[in-house]
Design a protein around this motif. Sequence first.
Motif, PDB file in Angstrom:
ATOM      1  N   THR A  39      -2.877  16.723  -3.205  1.00  0.00           N
ATOM      2  CA  THR A  39      -3.508  15.495  -3.688  1.00  0.00           C
ATOM      3  C   THR A  39      -2.832  14.284  -3.062  1.00  0.00           C
ATOM      4  O   THR A  39      -1.692  14.356  -2.616  1.00  0.00           O
ATOM      5  N   GLY A  40      -3.547  13.146  -3.044  1.00  0.00           N
ATOM      6  CA  GLY A  40      -2.966  11.911  -2.535  1.00  0.00           C
ATOM      7  C   GLY A  40      -3.871  11.238  -1.527  1.00  0.00           C
ATOM      8  O   GLY A  40      -4.955  11.720  -1.194  1.00  0.00           O
ATOM      9  N   THR A  41      -3.420  10.109  -1.022  1.00  0.00           N
ATOM     10  CA  THR A  41      -4.232   9.328  -0.086  1.00  0.00           C
ATOM     11  C   THR A  41      -4.358  10.006   1.272  1.00  0.00           C
ATOM     12  O   THR A  41      -5.279   9.701   2.025  1.00  0.00           O
ATOM     13  N   TRP A  77       7.560  11.563   8.931  1.00  0.00           N
ATOM     14  CA  TRP A  77       6.316  11.554   8.161  1.00  0.00           C
ATOM     15  C   TRP A  77       5.262  12.448   8.834  1.00  0.00           C
ATOM     16  O   TRP A  77       4.559  13.213   8.166  1.00  0.00           O
ATOM     17  N   MET A  78       5.160  12.360  10.136  1.00  0.00           N
ATOM     18  CA  MET A  78       4.180  13.167  10.854  1.00  0.00           C
ATOM     19  C   MET A  78       4.482  14.655  10.694  1.00  0.00           C
ATOM     20  O   MET A  78       3.570  15.481  10.534  1.00  0.00           O
ATOM     21  N   LEU A  79       5.756  15.023  10.714  1.00  0.00           N
ATOM     22  CA  LEU A  79       6.131  16.416  10.512  1.00  0.00           C
ATOM     23  C   LEU A  79       5.740  16.898   9.125  1.00  0.00           C
ATOM     24  O   LEU A  79       5.209  18.002   8.956  1.00  0.00           O
ATOM     25  N   ALA A  80       6.019  16.083   8.103  1.00  0.00           N
ATOM     26  CA  ALA A  80       5.688  16.469   6.732  1.00  0.00           C
ATOM     27  C   ALA A  80       4.182  16.623   6.562  1.00  0.00           C
ATOM     28  O   ALA A  80       3.697  17.563   5.926  1.00  0.00           O
ATOM     29  N   MET A  81       3.414  15.694   7.134  1.00  0.00           N
ATOM     30  CA  MET A  81       1.957  15.763   7.010  1.00  0.00           C
ATOM     31  C   MET A  81       1.390  16.989   7.708  1.00  0.00           C
ATOM     32  O   MET A  81       0.435  17.603   7.234  1.00  0.00           O
ATOM     33  N   ALA A  82       1.964  17.367   8.836  1.00  0.00           N
ATOM     34  CA  ALA A  82       1.421  18.464   9.628  1.00  0.00           C
ATOM     35  C   ALA A  82       1.344  19.751   8.828  1.00  0.00           C
ATOM     36  O   ALA A  82       0.408  20.543   8.996  1.00  0.00           O
ATOM     37  N   PRO A  96       0.845  -1.198   0.000  1.00  0.00           N
ATOM     38  CA  PRO A  96       0.000   0.000   0.000  1.00  0.00           C
ATOM     39  C   PRO A  96       0.881   1.249   0.000  1.00  0.00           C
ATOM     40  O   PRO A  96       1.957   1.258   0.609  1.00  0.00           O
ATOM     41  N   GLU A  97       0.436   2.290  -0.682  1.00  0.00           N
ATOM     42  CA  GLU A  97       1.200   3.526  -0.747  1.00  0.00           C
ATOM     43  C   GLU A  97       0.450   4.662  -0.064  1.00  0.00           C
ATOM     44  O   GLU A  97      -0.745   4.850  -0.295  1.00  0.00           O
TER      45      GLU A  97
END
Length: 505
Positions: A394-396, A380-385, A195-196
């Motif tokens: 865009t994206g999942t 990853w959490m930092l980038a998403m924040a 999964p991506e």
Amino acid sequence: MGRGTAVVLGGSVAGLCAAGVLARHFDEVIVLERDELPPDAEHRRGVPQSKHPHFLLNSGRRAIGAIFPGFEEALIAAGGMHLMPSMDAAYCENDGWAPRKTGSMTMVYSSRVLIERVLRDKVRELPAIEFREGATVTGLRSTGGGTARGRVEGVEYRTAGGDDVHLAADLVVDALGRGSSVADWLSAAGWSAPPERTLDAKVTYTSRWYDLPPADRRPETWWWKHLVVTPTQDTGDHPAEHEFLSNFFPIEGDRAIVCMGSWGIEMPRKAEAFEAAADRVRATLFGRATRACTPTSEVHLTRSTGNKWRRFDLLDVPPAGLVCVGDSICAFNPFYAQGMSSAARSALILGEMLRARDALDLAFFRAFLARQKESLDVPWMLAMARDQAYDFATGTEVAPRWRRRLAARFSWPVFNAINAASREDGYVERTFAEVFNLDRSLRDMARDPRFWFGIARYKLRQWLGRTVVPGGFDDRQDPPGTDFTGYTGAAPSGAARRGDDLVGA
């Protein structure tokens, strides 16, 4: 030693760190690299992003130092600069220049090509490692794909001369980057596609290299080594360039990389447009400093900046015999400077696993993926924040509208409050530096009552007019070189703050 042959696909930072770890546990380690590797710090086709600034975060520095003892010293000897950003960089925040003072964080500044050259030199000191250059990986060899007994057993590659070669391996490490085809080859062999998780905030950035003017020809106010201008938070009419995150980034050889980037804005591609855009960056010094330097390159533009995580850890039966590191497993928005450090951390986890376990069985690879996932969760959490705040992303991982609105409304004010409180509260400053450097997770910081107490206390003092260290110095002037470390409230010279009573020559 004694585990046979390990093969590393790709000779960039992720692959070199993996090779350095594997050399302690395998009889031979073969690095397959499509490019002919330059002997010096030079650009090559396989690393187009080397033309942009690269930060090596503190956690990455320690990880690489653990893999290659003496790496940092060698990097500095080759021209890298060990600096303290809070003293050696001028930061233009939302309300103007931040005060200059000592802090807990240091960094080593250099170009990406110098980092890779020093790493290659370190790798070549290890007799177990062999480079095979001009080698284009074309596939994997495996058995039992998708079953509990399935295993990757080797790779296929084509030499520069056109010969096809099969190379057996006891362990294969994928360090082929964002464009890796390994997941496709695994699917063709019978494994489920991982999964991506994706989020593309439409970041584009553009860079040009410059020679600095000789030191004796620089203005006396040019005390800084690094300039950073953050995007405006003004919601009124303003030039598009005020939305840029702009860096005047120092590298070895008395040079700088001038870089401007944005979320969702078209960036300049040609030299004349690039320098005109630099002139319109909201801190006027940025354009003046750029014009004072001599350009030595064309303008380099990059659009491939989306966050993408291939979640091999979610597969019921992950492929034994294979480890993915760097951008091949998790690629980040480059604005956040997490790639090299995350890759080095993954390599360090692999080394710890190899020391702790004898068998490279399915249980080994499941355990590695679980530990790697825990490590990647932090950046990853930092980038998403931040990237989840944009409606055009865009994206999942696109957030619900209400969350996007909250992120857009509060992310910058919270960031401003943290920076301001850090001027007077050492705990807040150290904690945020730990999060920025991936030594602590955003979740841990969010749950830390002492951290939020420090910010609340600062905001109360600000409301009461009782803060001590000034900020918000006029971005139409040069940043003050005054050292505010230990400042107690007496007005120093050389400082001017817009719309305030603190002024100076």
